[in-house]
Design an enzyme around this catalytic site. Structure first.
Site, PDB file in Angstrom:
ATOM      1  N   ARG A 203      47.075  -7.540 -48.384  1.00 55.38           N
ATOM      2  CA  ARG A 203      45.887  -7.700 -49.230  1.00 55.38           C
ATOM      3  C   ARG A 203      46.282  -8.232 -50.602  1.00 55.38           C
ATOM      4  NH1 ARG A 203      42.031  -2.575 -49.317  1.00 55.38           N
ATOM      5  NH2 ARG A 203      40.667  -4.102 -50.333  1.00 55.38           N
ATOM      6  N   CYS A 263      43.693  -0.363 -57.432  1.00 58.08           N
ATOM      7  CA  CYS A 263      43.754  -0.471 -55.968  1.00 58.08           C
ATOM      8  C   CYS A 263      42.539  -1.259 -55.540  1.00 58.08           C
ATOM      9  CB  CYS A 263      43.823   0.912 -55.326  1.00 58.08           C
ATOM     10  SG  CYS A 263      42.467   2.018 -55.800  1.00 58.08           S
TER      11      CYS A 263
END
Length: 312
Positions: A203, A263
């Site tokens: 990611r 995050c």
């Protein structure tokens, strides 16, 4: 179990400054006259209600259940932006009191993903002063290794639902979140702070993005997946190993400059806060909106394995 909570003779992980408790210590605590409040925090992305169902099928003895979406975030958007915005401190205090958490309690959270959901509860209570204000016996932490460590030790689970008497009027927390940062302030400081990205490496590199609208990472962010905080058994690495890991990221005790953790939605980043506290490093600042906020706001995005340059 009682919402008021007393304190026992055992210390978490043999160190009362650690935010972790071992299976053995928790088991002993549960046999005391005033046992801790154990909180099951299992949660699964895109499967609302699945964590609660898993809890009902089997949980630690006496554990209550709290949900990341319903209890630890304000999905109506009254807090910070992002997929898991914080509730107001007043709303959070009320919800925790309704669940039975009062002043002086010991609170132990656990999950089945290495502690990153449980770390959210720890961070929220700790951030608002719980366990750090000199109230006798008051403590909040995370079960090291979670439910897997409990069952691997041969200890039993219970099924069904547990509720505690409310601690209404008996929980007093700070009225403002501390050490948090918003997008505009972060943007102005990129390049002068150490920004950690707790998401998985694919990611971060922009090779996949299952939730947010644009793949990639915030420019200057360092890839620091939270899996690197764990050993193969799913427990937090030793203090020396954690210090070595953060040292490789340029974070050492006494180093100048702030550390900011992010995050996807401000949840798993709390695992870095947990690990850094366990390692005796200064607490980082949390970008609550994290990549879910950044990627929805038209800000520059970096891809690939390198952090990238600050936006001009």
């Amino acid at each position: 179990m009682q919402g008021g909570g007393g304190h026992g003779s055992l210390q978490p992980m043999d160190d009362d400054t650690s935010p972790l408790v071992s299976v053995e210590s928790l088991d002993a605590w549960l046999g005391e006259p005033e046992p801790p409040i154990v909180v099951d925090l299992r949660w699964y992305l895109g499967r609302h209600g699945a964590g609660h169902r898993a809890y009902q099928e089997g949980h630690l003895p006496g554990a209550i259940f709290l949900d990341l979406d319903d209890d630890l975030a304000d999905l109506q958007g009254y807090g910070a932006p992002g997929r898991h915005p914080l509730p107001t401190p007043a709303a959070f205090t009320m919800r925790m009191a309704e669940a039975g958490i009062g002043d002086g309690a010991r609170v132990v959270g656990y999950d089945d993903v290495g502690g990153w959901v449980a770390a959210r509860l720890w961070w929220m209570l700790d951030n608002l002063g719980f366990g750090r204000r000199g109230v006798a016996g008051e403590w909040v932490g995370v079960l090291n290794g979670g439910i897997a460590a409990w069952t691997a030790s041969g200890r039993a689970l219970e099924s069904g639902e547990i509720t505690l008497p409310p601690a209404t009027g008996r929980l007093h927390l700070d009225d403002a979140w501390h050490r948090v940062i918003d997008r505009e302030t972060l943007k102005s400081r990129l390049g002068t702070v150490t920004l950690l990205d707790a998401r998985g490496a694919p990611r971060y590199r922009g090779e996949m993005e299952p939730v947010d609208p644009v793949a990639g990472h915030i420019p200057t962010a360092l890839s620091a997946p939270i899996d690197g905080n764990l050993d193969p058994s799913g427990t937090l690495r030793s203090v020396d190993e954690l210090r070595a890991r953060y040292g490789e990221l340029g974070i050492v005790e006494g180093a100048p400059g702030e550390v900011i953790v992010s995050c996807g939605s401000g949840t798993s980043a709390a695992h870095h806060s947990l690990a850094m506290r366990a390692a005796g490093l200064p607490d980082p600042i949390l970008y609550v909106g994290s990549y879910s906020d950044w990627s929805r706001s038209g800000e520059p995005i970096a891809t690939g394995p390198e952090p990238g340059a600050p936006p001009r």
